[in-house]
Write an enzyme that holds these catalytic residues in place. Structure first.
Site, PDB file in Angstrom:
ATOM      1  CD  GLU A 172      -3.177  -0.645   2.181  1.00 47.74           C
ATOM      2  OE1 GLU A 172      -3.061   0.357   2.911  1.00 47.74           O
ATOM      3  OE2 GLU A 172      -4.130  -1.418   2.256  1.00 47.74           O
ATOM      4  CD  GLU A 378      -3.553  -5.636   4.362  1.00 49.39           C
ATOM      5  OE1 GLU A 378      -4.341  -4.772   4.792  1.00 49.39           O
ATOM      6  OE2 GLU A 378      -2.328  -5.470   4.283  1.00 49.39           O
TER       7      GLU A 378
HETATM    8  C1  GBH Z   1      -4.310  -1.737   5.524  1.00 47.91           C
HETATM    9  O1  GBH Z   1      -4.419  -0.385   5.365  1.00 47.91           O
HETATM   10  C2  GBH Z   1      -2.927  -2.021   6.000  1.00 47.91           C
HETATM   11  O2  GBH Z   1      -2.154  -2.670   5.019  1.00 47.91           O
HETATM   12  C3  GBH Z   1      -2.876  -2.762   7.298  1.00 47.91           C
HETATM   13  O3  GBH Z   1      -1.610  -2.663   7.851  1.00 47.91           O
HETATM   14  C4  GBH Z   1      -3.960  -2.234   8.208  1.00 47.91           C
HETATM   15  O4  GBH Z   1      -3.859  -2.741   9.493  1.00 47.91           O
HETATM   16  C5  GBH Z   1      -5.281  -2.601   7.600  1.00 47.91           C
HETATM   17  O5  GBH Z   1      -5.378  -2.151   6.282  1.00 47.91           O
HETATM   18  C6  GBH Z   1      -6.478  -2.094   8.360  1.00 47.91           C
HETATM   19  O6  GBH Z   1      -6.513  -0.705   8.404  1.00 47.91           O
HETATM   20  O7  GBH Z   1      -9.370   6.631  -0.618  1.00 47.91           O
HETATM   21  O8  GBH Z   1      -9.154   8.525   0.842  1.00 47.91           O
HETATM   22  O9  GBH Z   1     -10.866   6.927   1.172  1.00 47.91           O
HETATM   23  C7  GBH Z   1      -5.654   0.054   4.848  1.00 47.91           C
HETATM   24  C8  GBH Z   1      -5.738   1.527   5.066  1.00 47.91           C
HETATM   25  C9  GBH Z   1      -7.522   3.044   5.092  1.00 47.91           C
HETATM   26  C10 GBH Z   1      -6.186   2.835   3.129  1.00 47.91           C
HETATM   27  C11 GBH Z   1      -8.526   3.811   4.326  1.00 47.91           C
HETATM   28  C12 GBH Z   1      -7.180   3.615   2.364  1.00 47.91           C
HETATM   29  C13 GBH Z   1      -8.962   5.226   2.536  1.00 47.91           C
HETATM   30  C14 GBH Z   1      -8.364   6.302   1.696  1.00 47.91           C
HETATM   31  N1  GBH Z   1      -6.774   2.137   4.253  1.00 47.91           N
HETATM   32  N2  GBH Z   1      -7.902   4.506   3.252  1.00 47.91           N
HETATM   33  S1  GBH Z   1      -9.535   7.143   0.714  1.00 47.91           S
END
Ligand code: GBH
Length: 494
Positions: A172, A378
């Site tokens: 990511e 994931e």
């Molecule tokens: C993952 O991140 C990670 O890889 C992991 O480490 C983590 O624990 C897991 O998920 C749970 O959070 O397009 O502006 O709406 C995911 C994190 C959070 C990334 C929400 C995208 C939305 C961005 N995600 N985010 S937006």
């Protein structure tokens, strides 16, 4: 709804990989043990206010000391594969120079134990824990970090290449750049907004250089990258909402997937950076777009986008960190993230929309004609800690909502990629549940729990949730080829 374990099992192709995922910094603890040096995250997490209730990652799930117990639990669960990440500064203190034998040894033992238990190791090289020294030299804003990651990949290939079934180079990059370099919600806590663009390119270059190093070492395992993907849904038919969703799509999805799968940045990005010094060479783009054995996709939710600055200027990352159902984007942005009407959400406030799992795969298929086979690396949901009931000694954690989330998402992914499905051209190879156990959820601390296993924060005792038993039933019920996939280097690539 396919919550019945048997129904879901019947749907799964016989070679479909079902796994669980974690990341080093979120579970290991032992931050200063056996020669590990700090990562940027060690320091960021200690900033007052950076993490919910100032939770500390120091102990996390104490996995560094409980690794054999955790592998035994995975064996009991019956998973085909385990996705974990390597702590860079445990293996190579400071992120450059000589290796640390004790650090190398930890993953050596983990990998051997997985294989001995018939679990295929999927190793992520970089899951956000940049060594502090590299962060202090500019982190991903510094091109040198990409070369350092390439060197680390060579070390990992030499140490584990003979036994790792699947490699993920970078996890990511979108979240690292957005939360870490634009909004200041993750390490290293920079708020560079659009000036953070080099951090995107350098991470992708780090992916390319690692891939090159793994190929040069001739590792037999499959190699891919993991990108998060969130379908962008305009809040209305208003053209401004559509335009906004398109911009978000460009900034969150295409910016990271196009270079890897098409060999170029989106036109909008190239136009926007025309006046800046950002002009990647064709050599860089070639490294970034080298052929992959698989593409890793993290899918959690779709994003509903509306034009205008929105209510208050609460950045989405901040809202997430606080565990509130607030949405927004960057302060001052001309559009914002809106909530879906009448939609159930997780503890993070993330909308639960399994149908968009299929949309994500269909969009990927449409955009990228050369898309390699896909693993969902994931997917999962955080819910409030549920009371542990103890009817005559058997402890029960009733997380049926997580069961439903996982069942619906796995079923949707499989159906969408089956003949007649909206993403039928995609070769879907598997799904990894985030996460094996409740862990240090970055700025969400221990408040956001994604685990199949509950982890007692005082005693570290692991308790199987209802979702653990459910997945165990799915795994036991499905029809498999006679040959298990691990130790699976030969079969995995066959
Ligand atoms: C993952 O991140 C990670 O890889 C992991 O480490 C983590 O624990 C897991 O998920 C749970 O959070 O397009 O502006 O709406 C995911 C994190 C959070 C990334 C929400 C995208 C939305 C961005 N995600 N985010 S937006």
């Amino acid at each position: 709804m396919k919550a019945s374990a048997k129904d879901l099992a019947a749907l799964l192709p016989s070679r479909f990989t079902l796994g669980v995922a974690t990341a080093a910094f979120q579970i290991e603890g032992a931050l200063a043990e056996d020669g590990r040096t700090p990562a940027g995250w060690d320091i960021f997490a200690a900033r007052p206010g950076a993490i919910v209730q100032d939770h500390s990652p120091e102990v996390a799930c104490d996995h560094y000391h409980r690794m054999p117990e955790d592998v035994a639990l995975m064996k009991e669960l019956g998973v085909d594969s385990y996705r974990f990440s390597l702590s860079w500064s445990r293996i190579q203190p400071g992120g450059s120079g000589p290796v640390n034998p004790a650090g190398l040894d930890f993953y050596d033992r983990l990998i051997d134990l997985l294989l001995a238990n018939g679990i295929a190791p999927m190793a992520t090289l970089y899951h956000w824990d940049t060594p502090l020294e590299l962060d202090q030299a500019g982190g991903w804003m510094n091109r040198d970090t990409a070369y350092r990651l390439g060197e680390f990949a060579a070390i990992a290939a030499a140490a584990y290449g003979d036994r790792v079934t699947r490699w993920v180079t970078v996890n990511e990059p979108a979240t690292v750049s957005t939360n870490g370099y634009m909004l200041g919600m993750h390490a290293p806590g920079e708020t560079l907004m659009l000036k953070a663009l080099p951090s995107v390119h350098h991470q992708l270059l780090g992916h390319g250089l690692s891939l090159q190093a793994l190929r040069a070492a001739n590792v037999p395992g499959d190699i891919g990258i993991t990108n998060v993907y969130s379908p962008m849904v305009p809040a209305s038919i208003n053209p401004l909402d559509k335009l906004s969703a398109g911009l978000m799509d460009m900034a969150q999805n295409r910016l990271y997937a196009d270079p890897v799968l098409l060999g170029k940045y989106p036109d909008t990005i190239r136009a926007a950076t025309f006046f800046s010094s950002f002009s990647p060479s064709s050599e860089d783009m070639e490294l970034i777009s080298q052929p992959l054995d698989f593409y890793g996709l993290n899918y959690y939710m779709p994003t509903r986008v509306a034009s205008g600055p929105g209510e208050g200027a609460v950045p989405k990352g901040m809202a997430e960190a606080m565990g509130d159902d607030l949405s927004g984007t960057a302060p001052g942005a001309p559009f914002h993230v809106a909530s879906f009407p009448d939609t159930e959400t997780t503890a993070y406030g993330w909308p639960i929309k399994p149908e968009y799992m299929g949309v994500a795969l269909a969009e990927m298929a449409e955009r990228y004609p050369l898309l390699p086979p896909v693993y969902i690396t994931e997917g999962g949901a955080s819910f409030e800690d549920l009371e542990i009931r103890d009817p005559e000694g058997g402890r029960i954690i009733p997380d049926e909502r997580r069961v439903r989330y996982l069942a619906d998402h796995i079923a949707t992914a499989v159906e969408a990629t089956s003949p007649g499905g909206a993403a039928e051209s995609v070769e879907l190879r598997g799904y990894y549940v985030w996460s094996l156990m409740d862990n240090f959820e970055w700025s969400g601390g221990y408040k956001q729990q994604f685990g199949l296993l509950h982890v007692d924060r005082e005693t570290q005792e692991r308790t199987r949730k209802a979702s653990f038993y459910w997945l165990q039933e799915v795994l036991a019920a499905r029809h498999r080829d006679a040959v298990p996939e691990a130790p699976g280097l030969g079969q995995a690539t066959a």
